[in-house]
Design a protein around this motif. Structure first.
Motif, mmCIF file in Angstrom:
data_model
loop_
_atom_site.group_PDB
_atom_site.id
_atom_site.type_symbol
_atom_site.label_atom_id
_atom_site.label_comp_id
_atom_site.label_asym_id
_atom_site.label_seq_id
_atom_site.Cartn_x
_atom_site.Cartn_y
_atom_site.Cartn_z
ATOM 1 N N GLN A 1 0.831 -1.206 0.000
ATOM 2 C CA GLN A 1 0.000 0.000 0.000
ATOM 3 C C GLN A 1 0.870 1.263 0.000
ATOM 4 N N ALA A 2 1.927 1.234 0.821
ATOM 5 C CA ALA A 2 2.831 2.385 0.864
ATOM 6 C C ALA A 2 3.556 2.561 -0.461
ATOM 7 N N ALA A 3 3.909 1.452 -1.119
ATOM 8 C CA ALA A 3 4.578 1.535 -2.411
ATOM 9 C C ALA A 3 3.658 2.135 -3.466
ATOM 10 N N ALA A 4 2.373 1.758 -3.443
ATOM 11 C CA ALA A 4 1.402 2.316 -4.390
ATOM 12 C C ALA A 4 1.188 3.805 -4.142
ATOM 13 N N ALA A 5 1.124 4.181 -2.868
ATOM 14 C CA ALA A 5 0.955 5.601 -2.552
ATOM 15 C C ALA A 5 2.149 6.415 -3.032
ATOM 16 N N LEU A 6 3.344 5.834 -2.956
ATOM 17 C CA LEU A 6 4.526 6.529 -3.444
ATOM 18 C C LEU A 6 4.454 6.719 -4.955
ATOM 19 N N GLN A 7 4.031 5.703 -5.683
ATOM 20 C CA GLN A 7 3.911 5.830 -7.137
ATOM 21 C C GLN A 7 2.907 6.902 -7.513
ATOM 22 N N SER A 8 1.776 6.957 -6.790
ATOM 23 C CA SER A 8 0.766 7.991 -7.051
ATOM 24 C C SER A 8 1.337 9.381 -6.805
ATOM 25 N N SER B 1 5.310 15.501 -0.637
ATOM 26 C CA SER B 1 4.491 14.300 -0.444
ATOM 27 C C SER B 1 5.257 13.053 -0.872
ATOM 28 N N VAL B 2 6.051 13.161 -1.917
ATOM 29 C CA VAL B 2 6.858 12.023 -2.352
ATOM 30 C C VAL B 2 7.869 11.647 -1.269
ATOM 31 N N ALA B 3 8.528 12.634 -0.679
ATOM 32 C CA ALA B 3 9.489 12.353 0.394
ATOM 33 C C ALA B 3 8.804 11.684 1.575
ATOM 34 N N GLU B 4 7.577 12.135 1.885
ATOM 35 C CA GLU B 4 6.823 11.526 2.988
ATOM 36 C C GLU B 4 6.471 10.080 2.669
ATOM 37 N N LYS B 5 6.070 9.839 1.438
ATOM 38 C CA LYS B 5 5.690 8.478 1.038
ATOM 39 C C LYS B 5 6.917 7.558 1.024
ATOM 40 N N ILE B 6 8.086 8.101 0.687
ATOM 41 C CA ILE B 6 9.315 7.292 0.718
ATOM 42 C C ILE B 6 9.621 6.862 2.153
ATOM 43 N N ALA B 7 9.467 7.792 3.094
ATOM 44 C CA ALA B 7 9.718 7.467 4.505
ATOM 45 C C ALA B 7 8.716 6.438 5.011
ATOM 46 N N ALA B 8 7.449 6.579 4.619
ATOM 47 C CA ALA B 8 6.440 5.611 5.048
ATOM 48 C C ALA B 8 6.730 4.227 4.484
ATOM 49 N N LEU B 9 7.185 4.202 3.228
ATOM 50 C CA LEU B 9 7.518 2.919 2.616
ATOM 51 C C LEU B 9 8.696 2.273 3.341
ATOM 52 N N GLU B 10 9.686 3.091 3.726
ATOM 53 C CA GLU B 10 10.838 2.561 4.442
ATOM 54 C C GLU B 10 10.429 1.991 5.798
ATOM 55 N N ALA B 11 9.530 2.681 6.504
ATOM 56 C CA ALA B 11 9.045 2.194 7.799
ATOM 57 C C ALA B 11 8.314 0.865 7.646
ATOM 58 N N ASP B 12 7.494 0.760 6.609
ATOM 59 C CA ASP B 12 6.768 -0.505 6.390
ATOM 60 C C ASP B 12 7.725 -1.622 5.983
ATOM 61 N N LYS B 13 8.794 -1.259 5.263
ATOM 62 C CA LYS B 13 9.790 -2.274 4.899
ATOM 63 C C LYS B 13 10.514 -2.794 6.145
ATOM 64 N N ILE B 14 10.827 -1.871 7.082
ATOM 65 C CA ILE B 14 11.476 -2.282 8.332
ATOM 66 C C ILE B 14 10.579 -3.237 9.104
ATOM 67 N N ASN B 15 9.298 -2.901 9.222
ATOM 68 C CA ASN B 15 8.368 -3.783 9.930
ATOM 69 C C ASN B 15 8.257 -5.139 9.244
ATOM 70 N N LEU B 16 8.267 -5.120 7.909
ATOM 71 C CA LEU B 16 8.193 -6.379 7.171
ATOM 72 C C LEU B 16 9.452 -7.213 7.421
ATOM 73 N N ASP B 17 10.622 -6.561 7.440
ATOM 74 C CA ASP B 17 11.868 -7.287 7.708
ATOM 75 C C ASP B 17 11.884 -7.845 9.128
ATOM 76 N N TRP B 18 11.272 -7.122 10.066
ATOM 77 C CA TRP B 18 11.256 -7.569 11.471
ATOM 78 C C TRP B 18 10.394 -8.810 11.691
ATOM 79 N N THR B 19 9.578 -9.152 10.710
ATOM 80 C CA THR B 19 8.814 -10.395 10.861
ATOM 81 C C THR B 19 9.738 -11.613 10.807
ATOM 82 N N ARG B 20 10.933 -11.405 10.312
ATOM 83 C CA ARG B 20 11.950 -12.462 10.339
ATOM 84 C C ARG B 20 12.920 -12.107 11.466
#
Length: 379
Positions: A98-105, A147-166
């Motif tokens: 979702q964060a990746a799609a928001a960044l593309q938009s 807004s693009v910079a904000e979406k990049i940061a949000a995507l990075e945060a979601d990537k960190i959470n996804l990596d933490w599942t391992r």
């Protein structure tokens, strides 16, 4: 005439009897002595303590979810960064997408609005659009970039959470028992560790010694720099640990409850023989007394109050009683602090047969080879 002769014979007989009863001077009592010599002496303290891991880490989840898999075998060696648990990543993957799609938009808006701003900047010079419209287009372009910079940061945060599942190992070492199994729910704020990792390649040994003993060592100028003090370890079964350690530090304060100071030694542990929590005995080499006087224990006589004396044979072979002070034992000897010196002949055999001032016949006695040994006084 006969009476006179009889008297003379009687006098001669009495004189003869007197000569026969004269006592000869007794021979001096023979005693066994040992001549004291100065020699180097390694002063060592026998202390007790427990082993502590030099590095330990508890494994905690950074995100919540259901444990899908456990990726290690309990008790195995693990490496830093190795995967240990897999938490269900589905919700975190969805948030990342979702964060990746928001960044593309947001990037698409930047392209459109910034192109518009550039066109308006040209048209405003030809008076094709108003200055206000050009300014609004430029502002919109800037907002889109933010807004693009904000979406990049949000995507990075979601990537960190996804990596933490391992869940991965923070350090290398031996991993302990797992407290969870697949299917268990974990949370990001829980205090219960999933497991614990302990580095065993080196081990601390925390020792305690009395502050009084430490002061005595400093008076003797034996307390050297900590990195020069060797430590020998004896394990619970009585065996001597093959690796020698080094004293790493001495606590800077005294425990008010016990009057003791904590010392920490570090030992290499390549075979992982030492485990955290083991009770051990340690012998710490404090330093060397270059001209120490060691006297056999059987030469030291103690009164009921514990005061120590020694019988010494002087240059005239007379017995002299000396008051001595002993500091510690070394095998069959006492380390003498005062009262005796090199060259003194101390009586080790026959002390009960002689008294002070009596002339004796000293005979050198061999009690066995006297070798410098580690003390066992401090504990």
């Amino acid at each position: 005439m006969q009476l006179r002769i009889l008297c003379i014979l009687t006098i001669i007989g009495l004189s003869g009897c007197h000569d026969n009863t004269t006592k000869e001077k007794p021979a001096p009592t023979q005693v066994g002595v040992v001549t004291l010599k100065s020699q180097p002496f390694t002063y060592s303290s026998d202390l007790t303590g427990r082993t502590t891991a030099t590095l330990t880490s508890t494994v905690l989840p950074q995100v919540g979810g259901i444990i899908q898999r456990r990726l290690f075998k309990e008790g195995d060696e693990v490496k830093a960064g190795q995967a240990l648990y897999q938490i269900d990543p589905s919700t975190y993957k969805a948030a990342y997408d979702q964060a990746a799609a928001a960044l593309q938009s947001a990037k698409a808006l930047v392209i459109a609005d910034c192109q518009k701003a550039r066109r308006y900047a040209i048209l405003v010079k030809e008076q094709g659009v108003s200055q206000q419209d050009a300014d609004d287009a430029t502002a919109t372009c800037g907002e889109d970039k933010a807004s693009v910079a904000e979406k990049i940061a949000a995507l990075e945060a979601d990537k960190i959470n996804l990596d933490w599942t391992r869940v991965t190992a923070p350090i290398s070492g031996r991993i302990g028992i797992s407290t969870v199994t697949p299917g268990a729910l974990v949370t990001a704020n829980q205090t219960t560790a999933l497991t614990t990792i302990t580095a065993l390649d080196s081990m601390y040994v925390d020792l305690t010694r009395s502050s009084v003993d430490l002061l005595e060592l400093r008076k003797r100028a034996l307390a050297k720099n900590s990195d020069t003090l060797d430590v020998t370890l004896t394990l619970e079964d009585g065996s001597v640990y093959p690796q020698k350690g080094k004293l790493e530090l001495t606590e800077v304060s005294v425990d008010e409850a016990t009057g003791s100071v904590t010392l920490r030694a570090v030992f290499p542990n390549p075979q992982h023989v030492l485990l955290p929590g083991m009770f051990v005995h340690a012998s710490v080499d404090e330093g060397v007394i270059e001209n120490a006087i060691l006297a056999p224990q059987q030469a030291i006589i103690r009164d009921p109050k514990g005061n120590a004396t020694a019988m010494v044979v002087d240059a005239n072979n007379k017995v002299v009683v000396r008051k001595v002070i002993t500091s510690t034992t070394s095998g069959d000897d006492y380390l003498i602090s005062s009262g005796l010196q090199a060259g003194d002949r101390v009586i080790v055999e026959g002390t009960s047969k002689v008294n002070a001032g009596q002339v004796v016949k000293p005979v050198e006695t061999q009690l066995g080879a006297t070798t410098p040994a580690a003390t066992q006084g401090a504990s």
